[in-house]
Design an enzyme around this catalytic site. Structure first.
Site, PDB file in Angstrom:
ATOM      1  CG  ASN A  31       4.359  -5.662   0.621  1.00 19.43           C
ATOM      2  OD1 ASN A  31       3.176  -5.318   0.671  1.00 19.43           O
ATOM      3  ND2 ASN A  31       4.796  -6.670  -0.132  1.00 19.43           N
ATOM      4  CD1 TRP A  32       2.694  -2.528   6.252  1.00 15.92           C
ATOM      5  CD2 TRP A  32       0.685  -1.624   6.605  1.00 15.92           C
ATOM      6  NE1 TRP A  32       2.871  -1.439   7.058  1.00 15.92           N
ATOM      7  CE2 TRP A  32       1.648  -0.859   7.289  1.00 15.92           C
ATOM      8  CE3 TRP A  32      -0.653  -1.233   6.678  1.00 15.92           C
ATOM      9  CZ2 TRP A  32       1.315   0.272   8.036  1.00 15.92           C
ATOM     10  CZ3 TRP A  32      -0.985  -0.114   7.428  1.00 15.92           C
ATOM     11  CH2 TRP A  32      -0.007   0.625   8.096  1.00 15.92           C
ATOM     12  CE  LYS A  33       4.387  -9.686   1.683  1.00 17.74           C
ATOM     13  NZ  LYS A  33       5.068 -10.962   1.594  1.00 17.74           N
TER      14      LYS A  33
ATOM     15  CG  HIS B 221       5.303  -8.647  -3.867  1.00 19.52           C
ATOM     16  ND1 HIS B 221       4.968  -9.947  -3.582  1.00 19.52           N
ATOM     17  CD2 HIS B 221       6.118  -8.231  -2.863  1.00 19.52           C
ATOM     18  CE1 HIS B 221       5.552 -10.295  -2.447  1.00 19.52           C
ATOM     19  NE2 HIS B 221       6.248  -9.268  -1.983  1.00 19.52           N
TER      20      HIS B 221
ATOM     21  CD  GLU C 234       3.263 -12.189  -1.315  1.00 18.94           C
ATOM     22  OE1 GLU C 234       2.574 -11.180  -1.099  1.00 18.94           O
ATOM     23  OE2 GLU C 234       4.147 -12.594  -0.518  1.00 18.94           O
TER      24      GLU C 234
ATOM     25  CD  GLU D 263      10.447  -8.439  -1.978  1.00 24.65           C
ATOM     26  OE1 GLU D 263      10.523  -8.005  -0.834  1.00 24.65           O
ATOM     27  OE2 GLU D 263       9.370  -8.756  -2.524  1.00 24.65           O
TER      28      GLU D 263
ATOM     29  N   GLY E 228       8.568 -14.503   3.490  1.00 27.18           N
ATOM     30  CA  GLY E 228       7.626 -15.050   4.465  1.00 27.18           C
ATOM     31  C   GLY E 228       8.017 -16.409   5.012  1.00 27.18           C
TER      32      GLY E 228
ATOM     33  CB  SER F 187      12.945 -13.600   6.043  1.00 27.45           C
ATOM     34  OG  SER F 187      11.909 -14.474   5.616  1.00 27.45           O
TER      35      SER F 187
ATOM     36  N   GLY G 230       8.229  -7.313   4.841  1.00 27.51           N
ATOM     37  CA  GLY G 230       6.848  -7.793   4.901  1.00 27.51           C
ATOM     38  C   GLY G 230       6.415  -7.967   6.346  1.00 27.51           C
ATOM     39  N   GLY G 231       6.459  -9.196   6.822  1.00 26.88           N
ATOM     40  CA  GLY G 231       5.960  -9.545   8.155  1.00 26.88           C
ATOM     41  C   GLY G 231       6.378  -8.592   9.262  1.00 26.88           C
TER      42      GLY G 231
HETATM   43  P1  PGA Z   1       8.717 -10.917   4.360  1.00 32.00           P
HETATM   44  O1  PGA Z   1       8.088 -10.305   3.015  1.00 32.00           O
HETATM   45  O2  PGA Z   1       9.562  -9.841   4.979  1.00 32.00           O
HETATM   46  O3  PGA Z   1       7.540 -11.274   5.205  1.00 32.00           O
HETATM   47  O4  PGA Z   1       9.535 -12.109   3.949  1.00 32.00           O
HETATM   48  C1  PGA Z   1       8.847  -9.500   2.154  1.00 32.00           C
HETATM   49  C2  PGA Z   1       8.043  -9.108   0.934  1.00 32.00           C
HETATM   50  O5  PGA Z   1       7.287  -9.934   0.406  1.00 32.00           O
HETATM   51  O6  PGA Z   1       8.142  -7.961   0.460  1.00 32.00           O
END
Ligand code: PGA
Length: 253
Positions: free
Chosen positions: A9-11, A95, A97, A167, A173, A212, A233-234
């Site tokens: 997930n590149w956001k 998600h 967010e 999640e 993050g 993470s 994500g990251g």
């Molecule tokens: P993260 O993000 O790996 O940076 O914690 C995961 C996500 O939000 O899908």
């Protein structure tokens, strides 16, 4: 046996130029992978170009959001129908967010899931608890409620196509991931909720862990019996670290 699915997930990261560079580099590193499904979810802007680059490869492409109507006066939105036209494979829906910053409710999530499925795109539905909910032992109630509400009204055949990502919000993050055992336990609960309503297909639904996930902790997470992959994500923003997560996972299957 469920095929594990590792999705990035590149956001809101990577320009179209950067997105193309990232997937070209990633594709070289994972081109021989067969036993793990791989996906990348760029911004809406880069979807078309990334999908073109990855057509006929082993990397699927997902969007990060949709609106549930097919078309109309909804300024700024895109639809599942439009994504189907460019052969998008997955859509991340709900998600944390989106829920937190854009006030998405479980009812919205449910509408989006139905729209994705109506256009033969598989939803990746995100659920998970906040730190406060976790501290007050509300994790189980929270995910039960979300899973039920997000899947409401789907047929068993539709549920089979859905991917769920557990999640825990406090782990996204932050560099702090749930312990593998704890993630496995909650994912087991999620599968039980699916089983209550859809006993025929619960064992087919893939449930990822997200929060993470990094090259150094992915083996421990992916070794767990209930965990069928990861939403990253990251670490998915760097071709080498995302490829490392995928390649380490292939060794476990
Ligand atoms: P993260 O993000 O790996 O940076 O914690 C995961 C996500 O939000 O899908």
């Amino acid at each position: 046996m469920r095929k594990p699915f590792i999705a990035g997930n590149w956001k809101m990261n990577k320009s179209v130029t950067e997105a193309k560079e990232l997937v070209s580099s990633l594709q070289k590193k994972v081109k021989d992978v067969e036993n793990v499904e791989i996906g990348v979810c760029p911004t809406a802007l880069a979807l078309s170009e990334v999908k073109n680059l990855l057509a006929d490869t082993n990397i699927k492409v997902g969007a990060q959001n949709i609106y549930w109507e097919d078309s109309g006066a909804f300024t700024g939105e895109i639809s599942a129908e439009m994504l189907a036209d460019i052969n998008i494979d997955y859509i991340i829906i709900g998600h944390s967010e989106r829920r937190q910053y854009f006030n998405e409710s479980d009812q919205d999530v449910n509408r989006k899931v139905k729209s994705a499925l109506a256009h033969q795109i598989k939803p990746i539905i995100c659920v998970g608890e906040t730190l406060t909910e976790r501290k007050s032992q509300e994790t189980e109630n929270k995910v039960r409620f979300q899973v039920k509400a997000d899947l409401a009204g789907l047929t068993a055949d539709e549920v089979k196509k859905v991917v769920i990502a557990y999640e825990p919000i406090w782990a996204i993050g932050t560099g702090e991931s749930a312990t593998a055992e704890e993630a496995n336990r909650v994912i087991g609960i999620i599968r039980d909720v699916v089983r209550d309503e859809y006993p025929q297909v619960a064992d087919k639904v893939r449930i990822q862990y997200g929060g993470s996930v990094k090259p150094h902790n992915c083996i421990e997470i992916m070794k767990q019996p209930e965990i069928d992959g990861a939403l990253v994500g990251g670490a998915s923003l760097d071709a080498a670290s995302f490829a490392e997560i995928v390649l380490k996972t292939t060794e476990l299957y």
